[in-house]
Design a protein around this motif. Structure first.
Motif, PDB file in Angstrom:
ATOM      1  N   THR A  38      -9.518   7.840   2.577  1.00 31.10           N
ATOM      2  CA  THR A  38      -9.944   7.660   1.194  1.00 31.10           C
ATOM      3  C   THR A  38      -9.733   6.219   0.729  1.00 31.10           C
ATOM      4  OG1 THR A  38      -9.262   9.942   0.814  1.00 31.10           O
ATOM      5  CG2 THR A  38      -9.767   8.651  -1.126  1.00 31.10           C
ATOM      6  N   THR A  39      -8.514   5.705   0.938  1.00 34.04           N
ATOM      7  CA  THR A  39      -8.209   4.345   0.487  1.00 34.04           C
ATOM      8  C   THR A  39      -8.592   3.287   1.522  1.00 34.04           C
ATOM      9  OG1 THR A  39      -5.981   4.364   1.433  1.00 34.04           O
ATOM     10  CG2 THR A  39      -6.207   5.218  -0.811  1.00 34.04           C
ATOM     11  N   LEU A  40      -8.802   3.708   2.774  1.00 28.60           N
ATOM     12  CA  LEU A  40      -9.118   2.825   3.905  1.00 28.60           C
ATOM     13  C   LEU A  40      -7.985   1.853   4.214  1.00 28.60           C
ATOM     14  CD1 LEU A  40     -12.938   2.142   3.355  1.00 28.60           C
ATOM     15  CD2 LEU A  40     -11.792   4.046   4.504  1.00 28.60           C
ATOM     16  N   GLU A  41      -6.757   2.307   3.985  1.00 28.13           N
ATOM     17  CA  GLU A  41      -5.586   1.505   4.360  1.00 28.13           C
ATOM     18  C   GLU A  41      -4.972   2.071   5.624  1.00 28.13           C
ATOM     19  OE1 GLU A  41      -3.000   1.494   0.981  1.00 28.13           O
ATOM     20  OE2 GLU A  41      -4.430   0.261  -0.150  1.00 28.13           O
ATOM     21  N   VAL A  42      -4.469   1.164   6.484  1.00 26.58           N
ATOM     22  CA  VAL A  42      -3.720   1.614   7.662  1.00 26.58           C
ATOM     23  C   VAL A  42      -2.343   2.046   7.176  1.00 26.58           C
ATOM     24  CG1 VAL A  42      -2.693   0.922   9.864  1.00 26.58           C
ATOM     25  CG2 VAL A  42      -4.993   0.119   9.249  1.00 26.58           C
ATOM     26  N   ILE A  43      -2.007   3.321   7.428  1.00 28.36           N
ATOM     27  CA  ILE A  43      -0.728   3.835   6.898  1.00 28.36           C
ATOM     28  C   ILE A  43       0.311   4.023   7.997  1.00 28.36           C
ATOM     29  CG2 ILE A  43      -1.703   4.902   4.832  1.00 28.36           C
ATOM     30  CD1 ILE A  43      -1.657   7.579   6.413  1.00 28.36           C
ATOM     31  N   GLY A  44      -0.059   3.753   9.232  1.00 27.14           N
ATOM     32  CA  GLY A  44       0.933   3.857  10.296  1.00 27.14           C
ATOM     33  C   GLY A  44       0.360   3.469  11.636  1.00 27.14           C
ATOM     34  N   GLN A  45       1.261   3.109  12.565  1.00 28.69           N
ATOM     35  CA  GLN A  45       0.854   2.858  13.944  1.00 28.69           C
ATOM     36  C   GLN A  45       1.895   3.508  14.842  1.00 28.69           C
ATOM     37  OE1 GLN A  45       0.021  -1.462  13.984  1.00 28.69           O
ATOM     38  NE2 GLN A  45      -2.107  -0.892  14.328  1.00 28.69           N
ATOM     39  N   VAL A  46       1.418   4.313  15.776  1.00 29.93           N
ATOM     40  CA  VAL A  46       2.315   5.104  16.614  1.00 29.93           C
ATOM     41  C   VAL A  46       2.296   4.548  18.030  1.00 29.93           C
ATOM     42  CG1 VAL A  46       2.839   7.440  17.438  1.00 29.93           C
ATOM     43  CG2 VAL A  46       1.659   7.116  15.234  1.00 29.93           C
ATOM     44  N   PRO A  47       3.442   4.122  18.586  1.00 28.86           N
ATOM     45  CA  PRO A  47       3.460   3.642  19.965  1.00 28.86           C
ATOM     46  C   PRO A  47       3.189   4.787  20.942  1.00 28.86           C
ATOM     47  CG  PRO A  47       5.525   3.143  18.811  1.00 28.86           C
ATOM     48  CD  PRO A  47       4.756   4.094  17.961  1.00 28.86           C
ATOM     49  N   VAL A  48       2.256   4.546  21.866  1.00 28.30           N
ATOM     50  CA  VAL A  48       1.978   5.544  22.906  1.00 28.30           C
ATOM     51  C   VAL A  48       2.156   4.866  24.265  1.00 28.30           C
ATOM     52  CG1 VAL A  48       0.563   7.085  21.493  1.00 28.30           C
ATOM     53  CG2 VAL A  48      -0.521   5.137  22.632  1.00 28.30           C
ATOM     54  N   GLN A  49       1.511   5.370  25.305  1.00 27.33           N
ATOM     55  CA  GLN A  49       1.695   4.767  26.626  1.00 27.33           C
ATOM     56  C   GLN A  49       0.532   3.864  26.997  1.00 27.33           C
ATOM     57  OE1 GLN A  49       2.936   8.003  29.227  1.00 27.33           O
ATOM     58  NE2 GLN A  49       5.054   7.750  28.542  1.00 27.33           N
ATOM     59  N   SER A  50       0.426   3.525  28.292  1.00 26.51           N
ATOM     60  CA  SER A  50      -0.492   2.480  28.728  1.00 26.51           C
ATOM     61  C   SER A  50      -1.978   2.813  28.565  1.00 26.51           C
ATOM     62  CB  SER A  50      -0.193   2.169  30.197  1.00 26.51           C
ATOM     63  OG  SER A  50      -1.187   1.351  30.739  1.00 26.51           O
ATOM     64  N   TYR A  51      -2.697   1.916  27.976  1.00 28.39           N
ATOM     65  CA  TYR A  51      -4.154   1.927  27.814  1.00 28.39           C
ATOM     66  C   TYR A  51      -4.693   3.272  27.285  1.00 28.39           C
ATOM     67  CZ  TYR A  51      -8.794   0.000  28.337  1.00 28.39           C
ATOM     68  OH  TYR A  51     -10.041  -0.491  28.065  1.00 28.39           O
ATOM     69  N   PRO A  52      -4.337   3.598  26.034  1.00 27.92           N
ATOM     70  CA  PRO A  52      -4.858   4.845  25.462  1.00 27.92           C
ATOM     71  C   PRO A  52      -6.356   4.733  25.140  1.00 27.92           C
ATOM     72  CG  PRO A  52      -3.639   3.633  23.806  1.00 27.92           C
ATOM     73  CD  PRO A  52      -3.479   2.864  25.085  1.00 27.92           C
ATOM     74  N   ALA A  53      -7.181   5.307  25.966  1.00 32.66           N
ATOM     75  CA  ALA A  53      -8.636   5.169  25.794  1.00 32.66           C
ATOM     76  C   ALA A  53      -9.253   6.371  25.098  1.00 32.66           C
ATOM     77  CB  ALA A  53      -9.302   4.967  27.153  1.00 32.66           C
ATOM     78  N   GLY A  54      -8.505   7.486  25.031  1.00 28.41           N
ATOM     79  CA  GLY A  54      -9.092   8.695  24.444  1.00 28.41           C
ATOM     80  C   GLY A  54      -8.172   9.327  23.418  1.00 28.41           C
ATOM     81  N   ILE A  55      -8.792  10.119  22.514  1.00 26.79           N
ATOM     82  CA  ILE A  55      -7.988  10.782  21.483  1.00 26.79           C
ATOM     83  C   ILE A  55      -8.643  12.107  21.112  1.00 26.79           C
ATOM     84  CG2 ILE A  55      -9.073   9.711  19.442  1.00 26.79           C
ATOM     85  CD1 ILE A  55      -6.095   9.137  18.510  1.00 26.79           C
ATOM     86  N   GLY A  56      -7.790  13.064  20.675  1.00 25.18           N
ATOM     87  CA  GLY A  56      -8.306  14.368  20.241  1.00 25.18           C
ATOM     88  C   GLY A  56      -7.503  14.862  19.064  1.00 25.18           C
ATOM     89  N   ILE A  57      -8.105  15.756  18.276  1.00 23.81           N
ATOM     90  CA  ILE A  57      -7.420  16.278  17.085  1.00 23.81           C
ATOM     91  C   ILE A  57      -7.431  17.811  17.116  1.00 23.81           C
ATOM     92  CG2 ILE A  57      -9.581  15.982  15.740  1.00 23.81           C
ATOM     93  CD1 ILE A  57      -6.136  15.707  14.138  1.00 23.81           C
ATOM     94  N   TYR A  58      -6.267  18.387  16.794  1.00 22.27           N
ATOM     95  CA  TYR A  58      -6.148  19.842  16.669  1.00 22.27           C
ATOM     96  C   TYR A  58      -5.565  20.074  15.274  1.00 22.27           C
ATOM     97  CZ  TYR A  58      -4.989  24.646  18.269  1.00 22.27           C
ATOM     98  OH  TYR A  58      -4.899  26.018  18.420  1.00 22.27           O
ATOM     99  N   SER A  59      -6.451  20.032  14.288  1.00 21.99           N
ATOM    100  CA  SER A  59      -6.009  20.055  12.886  1.00 21.99           C
ATOM    101  C   SER A  59      -5.185  21.295  12.557  1.00 21.99           C
ATOM    102  CB  SER A  59      -7.229  19.970  11.956  1.00 21.99           C
ATOM    103  OG  SER A  59      -7.806  18.691  12.023  1.00 21.99           O
TER     104      SER A  59
END
Lengths: 355, 79
Positions: A92-113
């Motif tokens: 809604t506001t288009l602000e970055v509200i967080g950044q989460v460290p993950v592992q090497s070269y995260p190329a994919g993402i999925g959501i299970y709302s």
């Protein structure tokens, strides 16, 4: 983009110029906004789904590739491959509200709302980071297979599927325990999965062999393999699962496949080197990210019955013609080399992109 | 090989890609895809087979197996 007319199985609505190298795309139909991860601009372009105009540009980490939307928290998540981060944007506001460290070269993402979980495929580490969609805490890191990337969730089965590009397989992850409960072999170099919970099926785009694997999720096996155009990397369902869309990176078009017959019903030309796609079910509108032409193509799928003529691959107009001359810099020396250098030889030009 | 559509830092991106895949053939850079547009090509990866007379004999192919099969059909040497 080609102009449409009433005899065509789709209605072209145009193209939206976005950032450089657009890849993962998702829609927020509740906000009538679309979001596309622009890998070469290190940002997310935000557009209006109806006016098809850009309304914002949000800087994220380096090389965002995957992008999903969570309709409950109204947040967008991107996997920033070269920062080993997942960025979180308030849609809604288009602000970055967080950044989460993950592992090497995260190329994919999925959501299970429904489970309030975000899954990040760490391609360089062959793992999946499971993130709490609300607290942004990393809940677990699950071992997948080689070059784990894109993911899809299935609430009906409480399962999440991780596409292992380098292993020609799908890892099945339990939605509650985060443990891998099985694997399904698919074709070579799978890129993306789309799920149809109603038919208990999943569809996987196998990029390098130009096929779509149809998976029976109950039997956990491939029950059909459908040919599409060259190098499909994007996959989605539409029209309540009756249509499948494959984004063919090698040919710059979208295959519309009839789910019931498994036949390709139409091909829609889009921009250069299309990657991901997202569908607005309410209007049967398909949004396609074009990594080559830095745009999002938009078209409406107007097919309701089998078209009179099915698509065929025509002989390429270049065949039989003199190869157009080129004069391009050498990657190593920077010096210009021209087609004259190869005159009198049989040779192959391979055109490639690193992405 | 011609590297296309990198948009940013084509030289570094292409070098990185070639080192990962251990590619040693000549690589040229078409950063914004201008040559691709002249060829009427809208996707990657794609291969163009050219004969000694400079005539295009085949367009397409994704895997090495497909390239090999095409060359066999055209009676052209592979490798």
């Amino acid at each position: 983009m080609s102009q449409s007319n009433s005899s065509e199985p789709y209605l072209s609505l145009g193209a939206i110029p976005v950032g450089l190298g657009p890849e993962g795309i998702a829609l927020a139909p509740d906000l009538r906004r679309g979001f596309v991860a622009c890998a070469r601009s290190n940002s997310v372009t935000v557009f209006d789904m109806d006016s098809l105009t850009v309304i914002g540009e949000v800087p994220v980490g380096k090389e965002p590739i995957g992008l999903v939307y969570d309709h409950i928290s109204k947040r967008v998540f991107t996997s920033d491959a070269r920062s080993d981060l997942v960025s979180v944007i308030d849609a809604t506001t288009l602000e970055v509200i967080g950044q989460v460290p993950v592992q090497s070269y995260p190329a994919g993402i999925g959501i299970y709302s429904e489970k309030r979980k975000v899954y990040c495929g760490n391609t360089g580490a062959n793992t999946v980071s499971v993130i709490d969609a609300d607290t942004l805490e990393v809940l677990a890191v699950t071992e997948a297979k080689r070059a784990a990337g894109s993911l899809g969730a299935n609430h009906a089965r409480n399962e999440v599927y991780c596409v292992n590009f380098g292993d020609a397989s799908i890892s099945i992850i339990d939605g509650t325990t985060n443990a891998v409960t099985g694997e399904i072999a698919v074709d070579y170099a799978p890129c993306k999965i789309a799920i149809d919970p109603t038919r208990d099926r999943a569809y996987v785009a196998n990029s390098l062999v130009s096929t779509v694997s149809v998976i029976d999720l109950n039997r956990r096996e491939v029950i059909a393999t459908l040919p599409v155009e060259r190098a499909p990397v994007g996959m989605a369902t539409g029209k309540q699962g009756t249509h499948l869309y494959a984004a063919n990176r090698g040919t710059g078009n979208i295959s519309i496949i009839d789910q019931a017959s498994g036949k390709e019903w139409a091909r829609v030309p889009v921009g250069e080197a299309p990657g991901d796609l997202a569908v607005d079910e309410e209007t049967s509108t398909v949004f396609v990210s074009n990594a080559g032409s830095n745009s999002v193509s938009v078209f409406r799928d107007t097919l309701t019955t089998k078209p009179a003529t099915l698509p065929k691959t025509a002989r390429h107009p270049l065949i039989g013609q003199p190869v157009p001359e080129f004069a391009l810099p050498d990657m190593v020396t920077g010096k210009i080399r021209t087609s004259a250098e190869w005159q009198g030889k049989n040779y192959i030009i391979n055109m490639f992109a690193s992405w | 090989m011609i590297n296309v559509w990198e948009h940013v830092n084509a030289e570094d991106e292409a070098k990185h890609f070639c080192s990962i895949h251990k590619l040693v053939c000549p690589v040229l850079l078409d950063e914004e895809g201008e040559y691709m547009r002249r060829l009427g090509l809208r996707g990657v990866p794609i291969n163009i087979v050219v004969n000694k007379k400079g005539i295009v004999k085949a367009v397409g192919m994704t895997t090495p197996d497909e390239v090999r099969a095409t060359l066999t059909k055209l009676l052209l040497p592979f490798g």
